[in-house]
Design a protein around this motif. Structure first.
Motif, PDB file in Angstrom:
ATOM      1  N   GLN A  23       0.835  -1.211   0.000  1.00  0.00           N
ATOM      2  CA  GLN A  23       0.000   0.000   0.000  1.00  0.00           C
ATOM      3  C   GLN A  23       0.869   1.261   0.000  1.00  0.00           C
ATOM      4  N   VAL A  24       1.891   1.276   0.868  1.00  0.00           N
ATOM      5  CA  VAL A  24       2.743   2.471   1.016  1.00  0.00           C
ATOM      6  C   VAL A  24       3.629   2.654  -0.219  1.00  0.00           C
ATOM      7  N   ILE A  25       4.103   1.556  -0.795  1.00  0.00           N
ATOM      8  CA  ILE A  25       4.962   1.672  -1.983  1.00  0.00           C
ATOM      9  C   ILE A  25       4.143   2.164  -3.182  1.00  0.00           C
ATOM     10  N   ASP A 117     -13.642  13.141  13.664  1.00  0.00           N
ATOM     11  CA  ASP A 117     -14.347  12.833  12.409  1.00  0.00           C
ATOM     12  C   ASP A 117     -13.837  13.727  11.282  1.00  0.00           C
ATOM     13  N   ASP A 118     -13.555  15.006  11.617  1.00  0.00           N
ATOM     14  CA  ASP A 118     -13.021  15.925  10.597  1.00  0.00           C
ATOM     15  C   ASP A 118     -11.637  15.477  10.137  1.00  0.00           C
ATOM     16  N   VAL A 119     -10.819  15.013  11.088  1.00  0.00           N
ATOM     17  CA  VAL A 119      -9.476  14.531  10.735  1.00  0.00           C
ATOM     18  C   VAL A 119      -9.600  13.404   9.700  1.00  0.00           C
ATOM     19  N   ILE A 120     -10.505  12.476   9.971  1.00  0.00           N
ATOM     20  CA  ILE A 120     -10.677  11.325   9.065  1.00  0.00           C
ATOM     21  C   ILE A 120     -11.153  11.821   7.689  1.00  0.00           C
ATOM     22  N   GLN A 121     -12.165  12.695   7.739  1.00  0.00           N
ATOM     23  CA  GLN A 121     -12.741  13.238   6.509  1.00  0.00           C
ATOM     24  C   GLN A 121     -11.685  14.002   5.708  1.00  0.00           C
ATOM     25  N   ASN A 122     -10.952  14.887   6.396  1.00  0.00           N
ATOM     26  CA  ASN A 122      -9.987  15.758   5.700  1.00  0.00           C
ATOM     27  C   ASN A 122      -8.772  14.986   5.183  1.00  0.00           C
ATOM     28  N   SER A 123      -8.546  13.794   5.714  1.00  0.00           N
ATOM     29  CA  SER A 123      -7.402  13.006   5.235  1.00  0.00           C
ATOM     30  C   SER A 123      -7.695  12.420   3.859  1.00  0.00           C
ATOM     31  N   GLY A 124      -8.970  12.480   3.470  1.00  0.00           N
ATOM     32  CA  GLY A 124      -9.363  11.869   2.198  1.00  0.00           C
ATOM     33  C   GLY A 124      -9.819  10.431   2.380  1.00  0.00           C
ATOM     34  N   GLY A 125      -9.807   9.961   3.615  1.00  0.00           N
ATOM     35  CA  GLY A 125     -10.298   8.602   3.894  1.00  0.00           C
ATOM     36  C   GLY A 125      -9.160   7.607   4.028  1.00  0.00           C
ATOM     37  N   VAL A 126      -9.420   6.568   4.797  1.00  0.00           N
ATOM     38  CA  VAL A 126      -8.397   5.562   5.080  1.00  0.00           C
ATOM     39  C   VAL A 126      -8.243   4.627   3.872  1.00  0.00           C
ATOM     40  N   ASP A 127      -7.010   4.434   3.430  1.00  0.00           N
ATOM     41  CA  ASP A 127      -6.753   3.517   2.316  1.00  0.00           C
ATOM     42  C   ASP A 127      -6.759   2.070   2.802  1.00  0.00           C
ATOM     43  N   THR A 128      -5.951   1.800   3.825  1.00  0.00           N
ATOM     44  CA  THR A 128      -5.909   0.444   4.384  1.00  0.00           C
ATOM     45  C   THR A 128      -6.040   0.527   5.895  1.00  0.00           C
ATOM     46  N   GLN A 129      -7.017  -0.184   6.407  1.00  0.00           N
ATOM     47  CA  GLN A 129      -7.274  -0.199   7.846  1.00  0.00           C
ATOM     48  C   GLN A 129      -6.813  -1.531   8.420  1.00  0.00           C
ATOM     49  N   LEU A 130      -5.898  -1.466   9.377  1.00  0.00           N
ATOM     50  CA  LEU A 130      -5.467  -2.665  10.105  1.00  0.00           C
ATOM     51  C   LEU A 130      -6.394  -2.826  11.307  1.00  0.00           C
ATOM     52  N   LEU A 131      -6.889  -4.033  11.504  1.00  0.00           N
ATOM     53  CA  LEU A 131      -7.928  -4.223  12.517  1.00  0.00           C
ATOM     54  C   LEU A 131      -7.720  -5.537  13.270  1.00  0.00           C
ATOM     55  N   GLY A 132      -7.833  -5.476  14.602  1.00  0.00           N
ATOM     56  CA  GLY A 132      -7.897  -6.700  15.394  1.00  0.00           C
ATOM     57  C   GLY A 132      -9.341  -6.911  15.817  1.00  0.00           C
ATOM     58  N   ILE A 133      -9.612  -8.047  16.434  1.00  0.00           N
ATOM     59  CA  ILE A 133     -10.964  -8.307  16.957  1.00  0.00           C
ATOM     60  C   ILE A 133     -10.824  -8.648  18.435  1.00  0.00           C
ATOM     61  N   GLY A 134     -11.636  -8.012  19.263  1.00  0.00           N
ATOM     62  CA  GLY A 134     -11.603  -8.306  20.693  1.00  0.00           C
ATOM     63  C   GLY A 134     -12.297  -9.631  20.995  1.00  0.00           C
ATOM     64  N   HIS A 135     -12.066 -10.141  22.201  1.00  0.00           N
ATOM     65  CA  HIS A 135     -12.692 -11.422  22.571  1.00  0.00           C
ATOM     66  C   HIS A 135     -14.214 -11.326  22.599  1.00  0.00           C
ATOM     67  N   ASN A 136     -14.724 -10.115  22.743  1.00  0.00           N
ATOM     68  CA  ASN A 136     -16.183  -9.951  22.737  1.00  0.00           C
ATOM     69  C   ASN A 136     -16.692  -9.496  21.362  1.00  0.00           C
ATOM     70  N   GLY A 137     -15.812  -9.520  20.369  1.00  0.00           N
ATOM     71  CA  GLY A 137     -16.232  -9.150  19.016  1.00  0.00           C
ATOM     72  C   GLY A 137     -16.085  -7.672  18.715  1.00  0.00           C
ATOM     73  N   HIS A 138     -15.473  -6.920  19.630  1.00  0.00           N
ATOM     74  CA  HIS A 138     -15.372  -5.485  19.333  1.00  0.00           C
ATOM     75  C   HIS A 138     -14.348  -5.200  18.246  1.00  0.00           C
ATOM     76  N   ILE A 139     -14.568  -4.090  17.531  1.00  0.00           N
ATOM     77  CA  ILE A 139     -13.560  -3.572  16.597  1.00  0.00           C
ATOM     78  C   ILE A 139     -13.345  -2.116  16.993  1.00  0.00           C
ATOM     79  N   GLY A 140     -12.063  -1.685  17.046  1.00  0.00           N
ATOM     80  CA  GLY A 140     -11.774  -0.447  17.761  1.00  0.00           C
ATOM     81  C   GLY A 140     -12.299  -0.687  19.165  1.00  0.00           C
ATOM     82  N   PHE A 141     -12.936   0.342  19.732  1.00  0.00           N
ATOM     83  CA  PHE A 141     -13.627   0.111  21.006  1.00  0.00           C
ATOM     84  C   PHE A 141     -15.143   0.146  20.791  1.00  0.00           C
ATOM     85  N   ASN A 142     -15.575  -0.289  19.623  1.00  0.00           N
ATOM     86  CA  ASN A 142     -17.016  -0.451  19.397  1.00  0.00           C
ATOM     87  C   ASN A 142     -17.420  -1.743  20.092  1.00  0.00           C
ATOM     88  N   GLU A 143     -17.973  -1.583  21.285  1.00  0.00           N
ATOM     89  CA  GLU A 143     -18.312  -2.729  22.115  1.00  0.00           C
ATOM     90  C   GLU A 143     -19.673  -3.303  21.704  1.00  0.00           C
TER      91      GLU A 143
END
Ligand code: PGA
Length: 241
Positions: A23-25, A117-143
Protein backbone atom coordinates in the motif's frame (compact mmCIF):
# COMPACT_ATOMS: atom_id res chain seq x y z
CA UNK A 1 -14.03 -11.65 2.34
CA UNK A 2 -10.70 -13.15 1.49
CA UNK A 3 -9.42 -15.52 4.18
CA UNK A 4 -5.69 -16.16 4.38
CA UNK A 5 -4.89 -19.07 6.66
CA UNK A 6 -1.37 -18.99 8.04
CA UNK A 7 0.59 -21.21 10.36
CA UNK A 8 1.25 -18.92 13.26
CA UNK A 9 1.54 -15.40 14.64
CA UNK A 10 4.79 -14.64 12.80
CA UNK A 11 3.36 -15.57 9.42
CA UNK A 12 0.22 -13.56 10.18
CA UNK A 13 2.32 -10.51 11.01
CA UNK A 14 4.48 -10.82 7.92
CA UNK A 15 1.51 -11.35 5.61
CA UNK A 16 -0.29 -8.28 6.96
CA UNK A 17 2.91 -6.22 6.83
CA UNK A 18 3.29 -7.20 3.17
CA UNK A 19 -0.11 -5.74 2.33
CA UNK A 20 0.61 -2.52 4.23
CA UNK A 21 4.01 -2.18 2.66
CA UNK A 22 2.56 -2.67 -0.85
CA UNK A 23 0.00 0.00 0.00
CA UNK A 24 2.74 2.47 1.02
CA UNK A 25 4.96 1.67 -1.98
CA UNK A 26 2.14 1.99 -4.51
CA UNK A 27 0.76 5.16 -2.88
CA UNK A 28 3.39 7.08 -0.88
CA UNK A 29 0.68 9.44 0.45
CA UNK A 30 -1.33 6.55 1.89
CA UNK A 31 -3.61 6.99 4.86
CA UNK A 32 -3.23 3.99 7.16
CA UNK A 33 -5.80 3.18 9.80
CA UNK A 34 -3.93 1.63 12.70
CA UNK A 35 -4.78 -0.51 15.71
CA UNK A 36 -3.28 -1.19 19.13
CA UNK A 37 -3.34 -4.25 21.41
CA UNK A 38 -1.10 -7.31 21.32
CA UNK A 39 -1.98 -8.56 17.86
CA UNK A 40 -0.47 -5.80 15.66
CA UNK A 41 2.91 -5.65 17.43
CA UNK A 42 4.49 -8.15 15.01
CA UNK A 43 3.18 -6.22 12.00
CA UNK A 44 4.80 -3.02 13.27
CA UNK A 45 8.07 -4.82 13.96
CA UNK A 46 8.16 -6.18 10.42
CA UNK A 47 7.38 -2.78 8.88
CA UNK A 48 10.15 -1.19 10.98
CA UNK A 49 12.63 -3.82 9.71
CA UNK A 50 11.77 -3.05 6.10
CA UNK A 51 11.97 0.68 6.79
CA UNK A 52 15.43 0.24 8.33
CA UNK A 53 16.55 -1.72 5.27
CA UNK A 54 15.50 1.25 3.14
CA UNK A 55 12.56 -0.49 1.49
CA UNK A 56 9.84 1.74 2.93
CA UNK A 57 9.36 5.50 3.19
CA UNK A 58 6.72 6.89 5.52
CA UNK A 59 7.54 10.57 4.94
CA UNK A 60 4.23 11.23 3.19
CA UNK A 61 2.12 8.66 5.03
CA UNK A 62 -0.67 9.62 7.43
CA UNK A 63 -1.78 7.32 10.25
CA UNK A 64 -5.15 7.49 11.97
CA UNK A 65 -5.69 5.29 15.00
CA UNK A 66 -8.93 3.65 15.95
CA UNK A 67 -9.15 4.68 19.57
CA UNK A 68 -7.70 6.16 22.74
CA UNK A 69 -8.42 5.86 26.44
CA UNK A 70 -10.39 8.77 27.85
CA UNK A 71 -8.55 10.54 30.65
CA UNK A 72 -5.01 9.44 29.77
CA UNK A 73 -2.36 11.91 28.68
CA UNK A 74 -0.30 11.11 25.57
CA UNK A 75 2.71 10.82 27.90
CA UNK A 76 1.05 8.12 30.00
CA UNK A 77 2.65 4.78 29.19
CA UNK A 78 -0.81 3.19 28.98
CA UNK A 79 -2.15 5.62 26.41
CA UNK A 80 -2.41 4.44 22.83
CA UNK A 81 -0.49 7.53 21.73
CA UNK A 82 2.42 6.25 23.81
CA UNK A 83 1.94 2.67 22.57
CA UNK A 84 2.04 3.82 18.95
CA UNK A 85 5.10 5.98 19.51
CA UNK A 86 6.90 3.16 21.23
CA UNK A 87 5.82 0.32 18.93
CA UNK A 88 5.97 2.12 15.59
CA UNK A 89 6.06 5.86 15.10
CA UNK A 90 9.40 6.67 16.74
CA UNK A 91 11.14 4.08 14.57
CA UNK A 92 10.05 5.44 11.19
CA UNK A 93 10.25 8.74 9.29
CA UNK A 94 6.59 9.72 9.65
CA UNK A 95 5.94 13.42 10.21
CA UNK A 96 4.50 14.14 13.69
CA UNK A 97 1.73 16.23 12.15
CA UNK A 98 0.60 13.20 10.13
CA UNK A 99 -0.03 11.08 13.24
CA UNK A 100 -3.59 11.13 14.52
CA UNK A 101 -5.24 9.71 17.63
CA UNK A 102 -8.10 11.06 19.71
CA UNK A 103 -6.88 13.30 22.54
CA UNK A 104 -7.65 11.44 25.76
CA UNK A 105 -7.42 14.67 27.75
CA UNK A 106 -9.76 16.78 25.62
CA UNK A 107 -11.83 19.14 27.77
CA UNK A 108 -14.90 18.87 25.59
CA UNK A 109 -15.42 15.20 24.60
CA UNK A 110 -18.16 15.98 22.07
CA UNK A 111 -15.97 18.55 20.33
CA UNK A 112 -13.10 16.06 20.35
CA UNK A 113 -15.28 13.44 18.64
CA UNK A 114 -16.28 15.91 15.93
CA UNK A 115 -12.64 17.02 15.54
CA UNK A 116 -11.64 13.40 15.01
CA UNK A 117 -14.35 12.83 12.41
CA UNK A 118 -13.02 15.93 10.60
CA UNK A 119 -9.48 14.53 10.74
CA UNK A 120 -10.68 11.32 9.07
CA UNK A 121 -12.74 13.24 6.51
CA UNK A 122 -9.99 15.76 5.70
CA UNK A 123 -7.40 13.01 5.24
CA UNK A 124 -9.36 11.87 2.20
CA UNK A 125 -10.30 8.60 3.89
CA UNK A 126 -8.40 5.56 5.08
CA UNK A 127 -6.75 3.52 2.32
CA UNK A 128 -5.91 0.44 4.38
CA UNK A 129 -7.27 -0.20 7.85
CA UNK A 130 -5.47 -2.66 10.11
CA UNK A 131 -7.93 -4.22 12.52
CA UNK A 132 -7.90 -6.70 15.39
CA UNK A 133 -10.96 -8.31 16.96
CA UNK A 134 -11.60 -8.31 20.69
CA UNK A 135 -12.69 -11.42 22.57
CA UNK A 136 -16.18 -9.95 22.74
CA UNK A 137 -16.23 -9.15 19.02
CA UNK A 138 -15.37 -5.48 19.33
CA UNK A 139 -13.56 -3.57 16.60
CA UNK A 140 -11.77 -0.45 17.76
CA UNK A 141 -13.63 0.11 21.01
CA UNK A 142 -17.02 -0.45 19.40
CA UNK A 143 -18.31 -2.73 22.12
CA UNK A 144 -21.28 -5.12 21.77
CA UNK A 145 -24.49 -3.11 21.99
CA UNK A 146 -27.86 -2.45 20.50
CA UNK A 147 -26.73 -0.30 17.56
CA UNK A 148 -23.78 0.18 15.25
CA UNK A 149 -22.48 3.67 16.05
CA UNK A 150 -21.74 5.85 13.04
CA UNK A 151 -19.23 8.47 14.10
CA UNK A 152 -16.49 8.88 16.71
CA UNK A 153 -17.93 8.66 20.21
CA UNK A 154 -17.03 8.02 23.84
CA UNK A 155 -17.91 4.55 25.02
CA UNK A 156 -17.90 2.76 28.36
CA UNK A 157 -15.71 -0.31 28.17
CA UNK A 158 -17.37 -3.62 28.94
CA UNK A 159 -16.16 -5.79 31.82
CA UNK A 160 -14.86 -8.29 29.22
CA UNK A 161 -12.66 -5.62 27.63
CA UNK A 162 -11.50 -4.25 30.98
CA UNK A 163 -10.57 -7.77 32.01
CA UNK A 164 -8.78 -8.48 28.71
CA UNK A 165 -6.77 -5.26 28.95
CA UNK A 166 -5.94 -5.22 32.64
CA UNK A 167 -2.83 -7.26 31.83
CA UNK A 168 -1.32 -3.97 30.66
CA UNK A 169 -1.94 -2.25 34.01
CA UNK A 170 -0.30 -2.86 37.38
CA UNK A 171 -2.18 -2.79 40.71
CA UNK A 172 -1.23 0.85 41.35
CA UNK A 173 -2.47 2.04 37.95
CA UNK A 174 -5.96 3.37 37.45
CA UNK A 175 -7.39 1.57 34.44
CA UNK A 176 -9.60 3.85 32.33
CA UNK A 177 -13.18 2.68 32.02
CA UNK A 178 -14.09 4.67 28.93
CA UNK A 179 -12.51 5.48 25.60
CA UNK A 180 -12.84 7.43 22.37
CA UNK A 181 -13.39 5.22 19.38
CA UNK A 182 -13.84 5.69 15.69
CA UNK A 183 -17.39 4.70 14.79
CA UNK A 184 -18.38 1.80 12.57
CA UNK A 185 -19.02 4.13 9.63
CA UNK A 186 -15.42 5.36 9.49
CA UNK A 187 -14.09 1.82 9.81
CA UNK A 188 -16.39 0.58 7.07
CA UNK A 189 -15.45 3.50 4.80
CA UNK A 190 -11.82 2.35 4.65
CA UNK A 191 -11.08 1.28 1.10
CA UNK A 192 -9.39 -1.91 2.26
CA UNK A 193 -9.54 -3.64 5.65
CA UNK A 194 -6.90 -6.09 6.85
CA UNK A 195 -8.08 -8.08 9.87
CA UNK A 196 -5.49 -9.96 11.90
CA UNK A 197 -6.45 -12.64 14.41
CA UNK A 198 -4.25 -15.07 16.29
CA UNK A 199 -4.77 -17.75 18.91
CA UNK A 200 -7.37 -20.25 20.15
CA UNK A 201 -8.93 -17.73 22.51
CA UNK A 202 -10.29 -15.83 19.46
CA UNK A 203 -11.57 -18.88 17.56
CA UNK A 204 -15.16 -18.83 18.83
CA UNK A 205 -15.74 -15.11 18.36
CA UNK A 206 -14.11 -15.15 14.93
CA UNK A 207 -16.47 -17.93 13.84
CA UNK A 208 -19.48 -15.99 15.18
CA UNK A 209 -18.35 -12.78 13.50
CA UNK A 210 -17.90 -14.45 10.12
CA UNK A 211 -20.76 -16.94 10.08
CA UNK A 212 -23.35 -15.50 12.46
CA UNK A 213 -25.90 -12.79 11.69
CA UNK A 214 -24.79 -9.19 11.25
CA UNK A 215 -25.57 -7.94 14.71
CA UNK A 216 -24.31 -5.00 16.82
CA UNK A 217 -23.92 -7.51 19.65
CA UNK A 218 -20.98 -8.77 17.59
CA UNK A 219 -19.57 -5.55 16.10
CA UNK A 220 -17.03 -7.39 13.90
CA UNK A 221 -19.93 -9.09 12.08
CA UNK A 222 -20.42 -5.85 10.11
CA UNK A 223 -17.23 -6.72 8.21
CA UNK A 224 -19.23 -9.36 6.31
CA UNK A 225 -20.66 -6.60 4.13
CA UNK A 226 -17.45 -4.67 3.37
CA UNK A 227 -16.30 -5.39 -0.16
CA UNK A 228 -12.54 -5.51 0.46
CA UNK A 229 -11.68 -7.36 3.64
CA UNK A 230 -8.67 -9.65 3.94
CA UNK A 231 -8.69 -11.76 7.08
CA UNK A 232 -5.27 -13.09 8.00
CA UNK A 233 -5.57 -15.61 10.79
CA UNK A 234 -3.52 -18.45 12.17
CA UNK A 235 -4.66 -22.07 12.40
CA UNK A 236 -5.65 -21.68 16.05
CA UNK A 237 -7.86 -18.67 15.40
CA UNK A 238 -9.51 -20.45 12.46
CA UNK A 239 -10.02 -23.72 14.31
CA UNK A 240 -13.82 -23.22 14.75
CA UNK A 241 -14.51 -22.25 11.17
P1 PGA B 1 -5.59 -7.83 21.24
O1 PGA B 1 -6.81 -6.86 21.11
O2 PGA B 1 -4.83 -7.68 19.96
O3 PGA B 1 -4.80 -7.31 22.41
O4 PGA B 1 -6.13 -9.19 21.43
C1 PGA B 1 -7.57 -6.89 19.95
C2 PGA B 1 -8.69 -5.90 20.11
O5 PGA B 1 -9.14 -5.69 21.24
O6 PGA B 1 -9.11 -5.33 19.10
Amino acid sequence: MKIVRVEDYDKMSRTAANIISAQVILKPTSVLGLATGSTPIGVYQQLIKWYEKGDLDFSQVTTINLDEYKGLSPEDAHSYKYYMRDAFHKHINIKPENIHLPNGLAEDPDAECRRYDDVIQNSGGVDTQLLGIGHNGHIGFNEPGSVFHRDTYVTDLTSRTLEANNRFFSKEDVQPVSAYTMGIKAIMQAKRIVVIVSGKSKAAILNTALNGPIDPQVPASILQIHNDVTLIADQDALSYL
